[in-house]
Design a protein around this motif. Structure first.
Motif, short mmCIF file in Angstrom:
data_model
loop_
_atom_site.label_atom_id
_atom_site.label_comp_id
_atom_site.label_asym_id
_atom_site.label_seq_id
_atom_site.Cartn_x
_atom_site.Cartn_y
_atom_site.Cartn_z
N ALA A 175 4.31 -0.46 -9.82
CA ALA A 175 4.16 -1.88 -10.47
C ALA A 175 2.85 -1.71 -10.89
O ALA A 175 2.15 -2.45 -11.86
CB ALA A 175 4.30 -2.94 -9.52
N LEU A 176 1.60 -1.16 -9.96
CA LEU A 176 0.41 -1.11 -10.32
C LEU A 176 0.03 -0.46 -11.96
O LEU A 176 -0.49 -1.00 -12.75
CB LEU A 176 -0.34 -0.51 -9.33
CG LEU A 176 -0.60 -1.11 -7.93
CD1 LEU A 176 -1.26 -0.34 -6.92
CD2 LEU A 176 -1.20 -2.78 -8.27
N VAL A 229 7.28 -11.34 -9.83
CA VAL A 229 7.95 -10.62 -10.78
C VAL A 229 8.82 -9.97 -10.16
O VAL A 229 8.72 -8.86 -9.36
CB VAL A 229 6.77 -9.95 -11.71
CG1 VAL A 229 7.49 -9.17 -12.89
CG2 VAL A 229 5.73 -10.91 -12.10
N ARG A 230 10.10 -9.90 -10.60
CA ARG A 230 11.16 -9.13 -10.21
C ARG A 230 12.05 -8.81 -11.24
O ARG A 230 12.50 -9.75 -12.20
CB ARG A 230 11.89 -9.44 -8.92
CG ARG A 230 11.21 -9.85 -7.66
CD ARG A 230 10.62 -8.52 -7.09
NE ARG A 230 10.05 -8.66 -6.04
CZ ARG A 230 8.94 -9.14 -5.50
NH1 ARG A 230 8.03 -9.41 -6.48
NH2 ARG A 230 8.44 -9.10 -4.26
N ILE A 231 12.74 -7.46 -11.34
CA ILE A 231 13.84 -7.18 -12.20
C ILE A 231 14.96 -6.72 -11.55
O ILE A 231 14.59 -5.95 -10.59
CB ILE A 231 13.21 -6.14 -13.05
CG1 ILE A 231 11.83 -6.50 -13.94
CG2 ILE A 231 14.47 -5.54 -14.18
CD1 ILE A 231 12.15 -7.64 -14.96
N ALA A 232 16.15 -7.16 -12.15
CA ALA A 232 17.44 -6.59 -11.32
C ALA A 232 17.32 -5.28 -11.34
O ALA A 232 17.15 -4.64 -12.32
CB ALA A 232 18.51 -7.44 -11.87
N GLU A 283 -1.01 -1.84 -15.48
CA GLU A 283 -1.94 -1.32 -16.16
C GLU A 283 -1.75 -1.04 -17.71
O GLU A 283 -2.50 -1.16 -18.75
CB GLU A 283 -2.65 -0.19 -15.54
CG GLU A 283 -3.51 -0.44 -14.56
CD GLU A 283 -3.85 0.76 -13.59
OE1 GLU A 283 -3.30 1.81 -13.86
OE2 GLU A 283 -4.93 0.41 -12.76
N LYS A 284 -0.39 -0.24 -17.98
CA LYS A 284 0.15 -0.18 -19.25
C LYS A 284 0.20 -1.25 -20.16
O LYS A 284 -0.04 -1.22 -21.47
CB LYS A 284 1.42 0.45 -19.10
CG LYS A 284 1.65 1.93 -18.68
CD LYS A 284 2.83 2.39 -18.76
CE LYS A 284 2.98 3.69 -18.03
NZ LYS A 284 4.21 4.19 -18.04
N THR A 344 -1.47 -10.37 -9.15
CA THR A 344 -1.79 -9.65 -7.88
C THR A 344 -0.34 -8.65 -7.82
O THR A 344 0.69 -9.28 -8.21
CB THR A 344 -2.07 -10.31 -6.88
OG1 THR A 344 -0.80 -11.05 -6.20
CG2 THR A 344 -3.01 -11.24 -6.75
N SER A 345 -0.62 -7.59 -7.26
CA SER A 345 0.63 -6.52 -6.77
C SER A 345 0.07 -5.92 -5.47
O SER A 345 -0.91 -5.69 -5.59
CB SER A 345 0.95 -5.85 -8.18
OG SER A 345 2.14 -5.12 -7.68
#
Length: 151
Positions: A131-132, A89-92, A136-137, A123-124
């Motif tokens: 990211a963790l 998972v990645r966001i610019a 959780e949010k 997984t992270s």
């Protein structure tokens, strides 16, 4: 609001750039022109496998602003439950904090439901503390301890 679609080979440079856009990614990824053949071969393997989905989020101009990989995993435990696995998972960087990450994960969860998955897992890296908290949010719980063996 972003549009989500299946990634194409022409998206690879943008995807790789996002994968490399943090301290951990810089040590793991290779940005090159042309794209390193290992990424091309991995993309082709993902394309051939009906239980793999490499997705991108694009803006109004079709620029890639997010990505993730979904794996649909059959299993015998839990009465033959299928699992959706979210990875990469990645966001610019220009879009971080915009809500795109949450939108993309909710979209991925819906794709897993549509495929009949009974749970979604991810997984992270423990060093990615932001990211963790983000996962959780979104309702994910750290219920298991994960292990990896790198060759």
């Amino acid at each position: 609001m972003a549009e989500f679609r299946k990634a194409t080979a022409s998206d690879l440079p943008a995807i790789i750039a996002m994968l490399a856009d943090d301290a951990l990614g810089l040590t793991r990824e290779v940005i090159s022109d042309p794209v390193d053949r290992r990424y091309v071969e991995a993309f082709e393997a993902i394309e051939r496998d009906p239980n793999q989905w490499l997705a991108v989020a694009v803006d109004d101009e079709d620029a890639v602003i997010g990505c993730l990989q979904l794996s649909f995993i059959p299993g015998l435990s839990r009465l033959g439950l299928w699992r959706g696995q979210i990875e990469s998972v990645r966001i610019a960087s220009s879009q971080r904090g915009s809500g795109l990450g949450g939108e993309m994960i909710r979209w991925a969860i819906e794709q897993c439901r549509a495929r009949g998955c009974g749970l979604v897992q991810l997984t992270s890296d423990k060093r990615r503390e932001d990211a963790l908290r983000f996962y959780e949010k979104l309702g994910f719980e750290a219920t298991h301890e994960g292990f990896k063996l790198t060759f």
